[in-house]
Design a protein around this motif. Structure first.
Motif, PDB file in Angstrom:
ATOM      1  N   GLY A  78       2.961 -34.282   3.473  1.00  0.00           N
ATOM      2  CA  GLY A  78       3.798 -34.614   4.620  1.00  0.00           C
ATOM      3  C   GLY A  78       3.767 -36.077   5.011  1.00  0.00           C
ATOM      4  N   ILE A  79       2.950 -36.883   4.330  1.00  0.00           N
ATOM      5  CA  ILE A  79       2.861 -38.321   4.631  1.00  0.00           C
ATOM      6  C   ILE A  79       3.632 -39.070   3.560  1.00  0.00           C
ATOM      7  CG2 ILE A  79       1.309 -40.257   5.021  1.00  0.00           C
ATOM      8  CD1 ILE A  79      -0.890 -38.248   5.648  1.00  0.00           C
ATOM      9  N   PRO A  80       4.717 -39.731   3.907  1.00  0.00           N
ATOM     10  CA  PRO A  80       5.535 -40.398   2.886  1.00  0.00           C
ATOM     11  C   PRO A  80       4.761 -41.490   2.155  1.00  0.00           C
ATOM     12  CG  PRO A  80       6.703 -40.244   4.990  1.00  0.00           C
ATOM     13  CD  PRO A  80       5.276 -39.883   5.254  1.00  0.00           C
ATOM     14  N   ALA A  81       4.814 -41.464   0.838  1.00  0.00           N
ATOM     15  CA  ALA A  81       4.230 -42.515   0.010  1.00  0.00           C
ATOM     16  C   ALA A  81       5.347 -43.377  -0.557  1.00  0.00           C
ATOM     17  CB  ALA A  81       3.403 -41.904  -1.119  1.00  0.00           C
ATOM     18  N   PHE A  82       5.004 -44.561  -1.006  1.00  0.00           N
ATOM     19  CA  PHE A  82       6.013 -45.470  -1.552  1.00  0.00           C
ATOM     20  C   PHE A  82       6.638 -44.877  -2.813  1.00  0.00           C
ATOM     21  CE2 PHE A  82       7.290 -48.760  -4.532  1.00  0.00           C
ATOM     22  CZ  PHE A  82       8.134 -49.526  -3.755  1.00  0.00           C
ATOM     23  N   LYS A  83       7.973 -44.903  -2.853  1.00  0.00           N
ATOM     24  CA  LYS A  83       8.715 -44.528  -4.047  1.00  0.00           C
ATOM     25  C   LYS A  83       9.707 -45.640  -4.336  1.00  0.00           C
ATOM     26  CE  LYS A  83       8.382 -39.485  -3.723  1.00  0.00           C
ATOM     27  NZ  LYS A  83       9.136 -38.212  -3.619  1.00  0.00           N
ATOM     28  N   ALA A  84       9.667 -46.123  -5.559  1.00  0.00           N
ATOM     29  CA  ALA A  84      10.548 -47.229  -5.916  1.00  0.00           C
ATOM     30  C   ALA A  84      12.006 -46.806  -5.751  1.00  0.00           C
ATOM     31  CB  ALA A  84      10.288 -47.658  -7.354  1.00  0.00           C
ATOM     32  N   PRO A  85      12.812 -47.623  -5.072  1.00  0.00           N
ATOM     33  CA  PRO A  85      14.220 -47.268  -4.874  1.00  0.00           C
ATOM     34  C   PRO A  85      15.033 -47.498  -6.142  1.00  0.00           C
ATOM     35  CG  PRO A  85      13.781 -49.425  -3.953  1.00  0.00           C
ATOM     36  CD  PRO A  85      12.459 -48.895  -4.432  1.00  0.00           C
ATOM     37  N   GLU A  86      16.238 -46.962  -6.150  1.00  0.00           N
ATOM     38  CA  GLU A  86      17.120 -47.147  -7.289  1.00  0.00           C
ATOM     39  C   GLU A  86      17.713 -48.543  -7.336  1.00  0.00           C
ATOM     40  OE1 GLU A  86      19.069 -43.174  -8.864  1.00  0.00           O
ATOM     41  OE2 GLU A  86      19.737 -43.607  -6.830  1.00  0.00           O
ATOM     42  N   VAL A  87      17.732 -49.228  -6.198  1.00  0.00           N
ATOM     43  CA  VAL A  87      18.274 -50.571  -6.140  1.00  0.00           C
ATOM     44  C   VAL A  87      17.140 -51.539  -5.830  1.00  0.00           C
ATOM     45  CG1 VAL A  87      19.905 -52.120  -4.999  1.00  0.00           C
ATOM     46  CG2 VAL A  87      20.505 -49.718  -5.379  1.00  0.00           C
ATOM     47  N   ILE A  88      16.884 -52.454  -6.735  1.00  0.00           N
ATOM     48  CA  ILE A  88      15.806 -53.417  -6.558  1.00  0.00           C
ATOM     49  C   ILE A  88      16.122 -54.329  -5.381  1.00  0.00           C
ATOM     50  CG2 ILE A  88      14.546 -55.316  -7.643  1.00  0.00           C
ATOM     51  CD1 ILE A  88      15.113 -54.045 -10.321  1.00  0.00           C
ATOM     52  N   GLY A  89      15.121 -54.532  -4.529  1.00  0.00           N
ATOM     53  CA  GLY A  89      15.314 -55.376  -3.360  1.00  0.00           C
ATOM     54  C   GLY A  89      15.647 -54.592  -2.111  1.00  0.00           C
ATOM     55  N   LYS A  90      15.810 -53.259  -2.234  1.00  0.00           N
ATOM     56  CA  LYS A  90      16.158 -52.445  -1.073  1.00  0.00           C
ATOM     57  C   LYS A  90      14.954 -51.734  -0.466  1.00  0.00           C
ATOM     58  CE  LYS A  90      20.593 -53.175  -0.991  1.00  0.00           C
ATOM     59  NZ  LYS A  90      21.212 -53.876   0.140  1.00  0.00           N
ATOM     60  N   GLU A  91      13.766 -51.956  -1.064  1.00  0.00           N
ATOM     61  CA  GLU A  91      12.607 -51.283  -0.506  1.00  0.00           C
ATOM     62  C   GLU A  91      12.312 -51.827   0.885  1.00  0.00           C
ATOM     63  OE1 GLU A  91      11.130 -54.307  -3.612  1.00  0.00           O
ATOM     64  OE2 GLU A  91      12.763 -52.890  -3.329  1.00  0.00           O
ATOM     65  N   SER A  92      11.966 -50.918   1.785  1.00  0.00           N
ATOM     66  CA  SER A  92      11.726 -51.312   3.176  1.00  0.00           C
ATOM     67  C   SER A  92      10.290 -51.763   3.349  1.00  0.00           C
ATOM     68  CB  SER A  92      12.012 -50.135   4.120  1.00  0.00           C
ATOM     69  OG  SER A  92      11.190 -49.035   3.801  1.00  0.00           O
ATOM     70  N   ALA A  93      10.113 -52.830   4.072  1.00  0.00           N
ATOM     71  CA  ALA A  93       8.773 -53.362   4.305  1.00  0.00           C
ATOM     72  C   ALA A  93       8.153 -52.704   5.511  1.00  0.00           C
ATOM     73  CB  ALA A  93       8.836 -54.872   4.515  1.00  0.00           C
ATOM     74  N   ASP A  94       6.839 -52.498   5.419  1.00  0.00           N
ATOM     75  CA  ASP A  94       6.104 -51.935   6.551  1.00  0.00           C
ATOM     76  C   ASP A  94       5.623 -53.104   7.403  1.00  0.00           C
ATOM     77  OD1 ASP A  94       5.063 -49.970   8.103  1.00  0.00           O
ATOM     78  OD2 ASP A  94       3.315 -49.602   6.866  1.00  0.00           O
ATOM     79  N   PRO A  95       6.112 -53.279   8.600  1.00  0.00           N
ATOM     80  CA  PRO A  95       5.784 -54.478   9.378  1.00  0.00           C
ATOM     81  C   PRO A  95       4.294 -54.561   9.676  1.00  0.00           C
ATOM     82  CG  PRO A  95       6.834 -52.820  10.773  1.00  0.00           C
ATOM     83  CD  PRO A  95       6.946 -52.330   9.359  1.00  0.00           C
ATOM     84  N   GLN A  96       3.794 -55.794   9.669  1.00  0.00           N
ATOM     85  CA  GLN A  96       2.406 -56.017  10.017  1.00  0.00           C
ATOM     86  C   GLN A  96       2.255 -55.916  11.533  1.00  0.00           C
ATOM     87  OE1 GLN A  96       1.250 -59.764   8.385  1.00  0.00           O
ATOM     88  NE2 GLN A  96       1.990 -59.303   6.341  1.00  0.00           N
ATOM     89  N   LYS A  97       1.161 -55.343  11.922  1.00  0.00           N
ATOM     90  CA  LYS A  97       0.951 -55.214  13.356  1.00  0.00           C
ATOM     91  C   LYS A  97      -0.532 -55.005  13.623  1.00  0.00           C
ATOM     92  CE  LYS A  97       1.924 -50.230  13.278  1.00  0.00           C
ATOM     93  NZ  LYS A  97       2.741 -49.149  13.842  1.00  0.00           N
TER      94      LYS A  97
END
Length: 442
Positions: A25-44
């Motif tokens: 139930g915890i989403p892990a990183f999956k490479a997207p089909e379009v390079i450069g579209k991966e969402s960044a996890d903001p630093q906080k």
């Protein structure tokens, strides 16, 4: 820059294997089909971090998971390439020119333009595609194994922080108590009720408690750093970790855990590797079937201005055999893969049994400390402290009871830490929560 994946991959079902129940139930990183579209996890900066939050950050930002995810995506290109037909070839040929007599110049030249096409026989294209798909399946299970490995490393790092926090709190209470004892001893010394030797022993004990507190604080700092490192190097700070630490559940029966071994990503990966070798053998055998090259074109005669069609077909003559070495290698790698499959199961079962033995031992130790040692140590300390104030016990009795109580408390915390480490390690091997297995067994 955005690079779109080939159209052939659009609309396909994603190549990731079904995640194991642990942490699904915890989403892990999956490479997207379009390079450069991966969402960044903001630093906080985090205040209180919980286990689910720590896992979410780690699974989203782990470079190990990202590397394996991109491997799965990269193999989509191999599948696409494996399914393509051989490209046709165009050729041009000029004959009977530049000779002697009537063959001088280009007056009697013959020019031929033709197109050739290789036709693969034996189902090579479909078998080649099957091999590429099997390679992607293996990479998918590598991805799932890496996800669980990061899950385990993060969980262990999180419980190490909880352990270190509790030990710091424990050592701080011990140091505060030692300071109060020194104050009490000095009052009794001033009243002439004890000797200076007991006051010296009290100061030594307080110094030892302060050193133990400093050591526990350094351990906490190191544990916090390891947890941040488990987050994939994303800079974050947090004030404190909070989570369920005490009251561990009784481990489920070993047989119940062993039954889940067949669902382990390590076992699934070994099975996928065997299937890959089986498909590779089928492809190598298909390569023994000769391919046919057909050609067609047009020929022009310069001396008569006539044209004519030409056609041809060619088949290789297997004088030196057709791929005998490739077939031999694939045939021998198949039993090798089967042996590795068996070895994986044996090693995994051994690791599970070892972790289970340690889990039982730590659980039994926790129960013993909770039911017998801690209550007895607390009672002994209370009696010694009361008796010391009443003059019935010496200061050494108080120090001994105090040391016994705090060491019992430290042993309790460390036993809990050992329990959680072994629990998480075992869960990552089988991909299931032991708590869920224990509840399902009731």
């Amino acid at each position: 820059v955005s690079i779109s994946m080939p159209a052939a991959s659009q609309g396909k079902q994603e190549p990731w294997p079904e995640p194991r129940p642990l942490g699904a139930g915890i989403p892990a990183f999956k490479a997207p089909e379009v390079i450069g579209k991966e969402s960044a996890d903001p630093q906080k900066t985090l205040g209180v971090v919980t286990l689910p939050e720590a896992l979410r950050i780690a699974l989203r930002n782990s470079p190990e998971i990202a590397a394996q995810a991109w491997e799965v995506r990269a193999l989509e290109g191999r599948i696409r390439q494996a399914g393509l037909l051989p490209n046709p070839e165009v050729g041009a040929e000029v004959e009977n020119f530049g000779g002697s007599e009537e063959r001088q110049g280009f007056d009697s030249a013959e020019a031929t333009l033709q197109i050739s096409q290789l036709i693969e026989l034996g189902g090579k294209r479909s078998k080649r595609t099957g091999v590429a798909q099997a390679e992607q399946t293996v990479a998918g299970w590598d991805y799932e194994a890496e996800r669980l490995a990061v899950y385990a490393a993060t969980g262990i790092a999180f419980f190490d922080v909880l352990t270190a926090q509790r030990l710091v709190d424990l050592r701080r209470r011990q140091a505060d108590l030692a300071v109060r004892v020194v104050r009490t001893v000095r009052e009794r010394l001033a009243a002439g009720r004890i000797t200076a030797l007991e006051e010296t022993k009290a100061r030594v004990a307080a110094s030892g408690s302060r050193i133990a507190l400093e050591r526990a604080q350094r351990t906490l700092d190191a544990s916090r750093s390891r947890l941040v490192a488990a987050w994939g190097g994303v800079p974050r700070s947090f004030e404190r970790a909070e989570g369920l630490f005490e009251n561990p559940l009784s481990p489920p029966p070993l047989d119940e855990i062993l039954r889940k071994l067949s669902e382990s990503p390590h076992v699934k990966r070994a099975e996928a590797e065997f299937e890959l070798q089986r498909r590779t053998l089928s492809l190598e055998r298909a390569r023994q079937v000769p391919d046919v090259t057909v050609s067609a074109g047009i020929r022009s005669y310069a001396n008569t201005d006539d044209n004519a069609f030409v056609a041809g077909v060619s088949i290789p003559i297997p004088v030196f055999g057709m791929n005998p070495g490739g077939v031999m290698e694939a045939e021998r790698r198949l039993p090798q893969s089967h042996a590795r499959n068996s070895a994986t199961r044996v090693q995994l079962e051994s690791r599970v049994k070892q972790a289970y033995s340690q889990l039982l031992a730590s659980y039994a130790e926790i129960r013993s400390l909770t039911d017998e040692v801690l209550p007895g140590a607390q009672q002994a300390y209370d009696v010694a402290q009361t008796g010391y104030r009443e003059g019935r016990f010496g200061f050494l009795d108080v120090l001994d009871a105090q040391r016994t109580l705090f060491e019992a408390r430290a042993s309790y915390v460390e036993s809990l830490a050992t329990y959680h480490r072994n629990r998480i390690d075992q869960e990552s091997l089988i991909g299931h929560s032991l708590a869920e297995l224990a509840q399902g067994n009731r």
